[in-house]
Scaffold this motif. Structure first.
Motif, PDB file in Angstrom:
ATOM      1  N   TYR A   1       4.496   9.026   5.895  1.00  0.00           N
ATOM      2  CA  TYR A   1       5.772   9.197   5.203  1.00  0.00           C
ATOM      3  C   TYR A   1       6.297  10.596   5.497  1.00  0.00           C
ATOM      4  CZ  TYR A   1       3.099  11.746   1.647  1.00  0.00           C
ATOM      5  OH  TYR A   1       2.314  12.643   0.995  1.00  0.00           O
TER       6      TYR A   1
ATOM      7  N   ALA B   1       9.486  12.713   0.591  1.00  0.00           N
ATOM      8  CA  ALA B   1       9.462  11.353   0.065  1.00  0.00           C
ATOM      9  C   ALA B   1       8.675  11.302  -1.232  1.00  0.00           C
ATOM     10  CB  ALA B   1       8.855  10.414   1.097  1.00  0.00           C
ATOM     11  N   LYS B   2       9.139  10.471  -2.173  1.00  0.00           N
ATOM     12  CA  LYS B   2       8.454  10.304  -3.445  1.00  0.00           C
ATOM     13  C   LYS B   2       7.692   8.987  -3.514  1.00  0.00           C
ATOM     14  CE  LYS B   2      11.599  13.198  -6.162  1.00  0.00           C
ATOM     15  NZ  LYS B   2      12.500  13.250  -7.355  1.00  0.00           N
TER      16      LYS B   2
ATOM     17  N   CYS C   1       6.059   5.563  -1.041  1.00  0.00           N
ATOM     18  CA  CYS C   1       5.691   5.079   0.289  1.00  0.00           C
ATOM     19  C   CYS C   1       6.643   3.956   0.697  1.00  0.00           C
ATOM     20  CB  CYS C   1       4.251   4.577   0.294  1.00  0.00           C
ATOM     21  SG  CYS C   1       3.724   3.855   1.853  1.00  0.00           S
ATOM     22  N   GLY C   2       7.158   4.046   1.922  1.00  0.00           N
ATOM     23  CA  GLY C   2       8.043   3.010   2.402  1.00  0.00           C
ATOM     24  C   GLY C   2       7.327   1.725   2.762  1.00  0.00           C
TER      25      GLY C   2
END
Length: 348
Positions: free
Chosen positions: A305, A309-310, A312-313
């Motif tokens: 990531y 980013a806060k 996980c994609g």
């Protein structure tokens, strides 16, 4: 007038065999000068009219002497004397064997197994009086062979629990009984020795297990289960070693704190040594490759990531820099740690 020869009551040296643990002699035609002779190799148990009197050590004992006689107040014609000569040195061998196979619970696999055994043991007299009272008694025909059969029968009543106790205390499988039979025999001997000493006044000089027979079906089932248990333990040990290795690398990574160069060198060492482990540790610590590589890794699924980013994609779980406090020791860990860098406990 010539003095009459002394009447010797009992057995002479030629009649005393080193092979017999005891010999019995009954005399009822005694003369006033009768004397009992006990040789150095034996003790003698003396009975008068069937009643136990004394245990005689080596020596000469007049029976009717007015000062020193054993029976000085008795009339010669009214007595029957029994002498039981008990050897101090003779060792009696007793062969034993289980008439049927005992059923045991295997200490390692907990499977039921049918086992038979045989062997021999030796005994010597320790307490002649107890031997007489408990075994020989007033039986006129009680022989050494009778004694052998009596001891063998008593042993068979004791051997099953003795074998089970030793096998369980040593944590031995019955599949390995034959290989460890000397060790098992050494464990059984003190149990058997105490029983014979307390009950019969006999000392056990040796105890041997000569042959062991395990039911073929039970042996096959044991070997299969032992192979399964061994494989399972090896797998568990391997998994535990892997966990310990992971904890070490994570703890070492955390110990370096903000020294990025040393952290990168540590991770490069792991990458060269074990790439799969390297990827797993990257997932655990969320390591960012300082030279531009995979970036940061999600601690839940391992997906990379981007900075800032806060979530996980890939799996949608939280990522980032939120600190995680260990519930066990209170140490504050990085957001991506799965284990506490201080105590190694799993983080909630």
């Amino acid at each position: 007038m010539a003095k009459p020869a002394v009447q010797i009551i009992g057995l002479n040296q030629l009649e005393l065999s080193n092979d017999d643990i005891f010999v019995r002699k009954t005399v009822d035609d005694m003369e006033p000068n009768a004397m009992v002779v006990v040789y150095e190799t034996h003790n003698a148990i003396l009975l008068k009219n069937g009643r136990l009197q004394e245990t005689l050590q080596a020596g000469d004992y007049p029976l009717f002497d007015v000062k020193h006689g054993l029976f000085k107040d008795s009339k010669v014609g009214s007595l029957t004397v029994d002498l039981i000569y008990v050897s101090k040195t003779a060792e009696m061998q007793v062969h034993w064997g289980t008439p049927t196979q005992f059923t045991f619970r295997d200490p390692v696999t907990e499977l039921s197994v049918r086992v038979g055994a045989s062997g021999e043991f030796g005994v010597k007299v320790e307490d002649p009086r107890k031997l007489y009272c408990e075994l020989i008694g007033t039986k006129k025909e009680f022989s050494v062979q009778d004694l052998r059969e009596r001891l063998k029968g008593r042993l068979l009543n004791e051997i099953e629990p003795a074998i089970a106790k030793v096998m369980r205390s040593e944590r031995l499988s019955y599949a390995a009984f034959t290989e460890h039979k000397q060790e098992v025999a050494s464990g059984i001997r003190p149990l058997i020795a105490k029983m014979f000493s307390d009950s019969y006044g006999l000392a056990v000089t040796y105890f041997i297990i000569g042959n062991v027979v395990i039911h073929p079906e039970d042996k096959q089932a044991l070997e299969q289960e032992l192979s399964r248990v061994k494989a399972l333990r090896e797998q568990e040990a391997q998994e535990q070693k892997q966990k310990d290795d992971y904890r070490w690398w994570v703890a070492e990574y955390e110990r370096l704190e903000d020294r990025q160069f040393e952290r990168e060198r540590l991770m490069r060492e792991l990458q060269s040594a074990d790439y799969d482990k390297y990827l797993d540790v990257c997932k655990i610590v969320g390591w960012q490759n300082g030279r531009g590589g995979a970036g940061k890794f999600c601690t839940h699924c391992g997906a990379a990531y981007a900075d800032g980013a806060k979530f996980c994609g890939q799996c949608g779980k939280p990522v980032g820099t939120t600190e995680r406090k260990c519930a066990a020791c209170g140490h504050v860990n990085g957001a991506n740690n799965k284990f506490c860098a201080q105590c190694g406990k799993a983080l909630q």
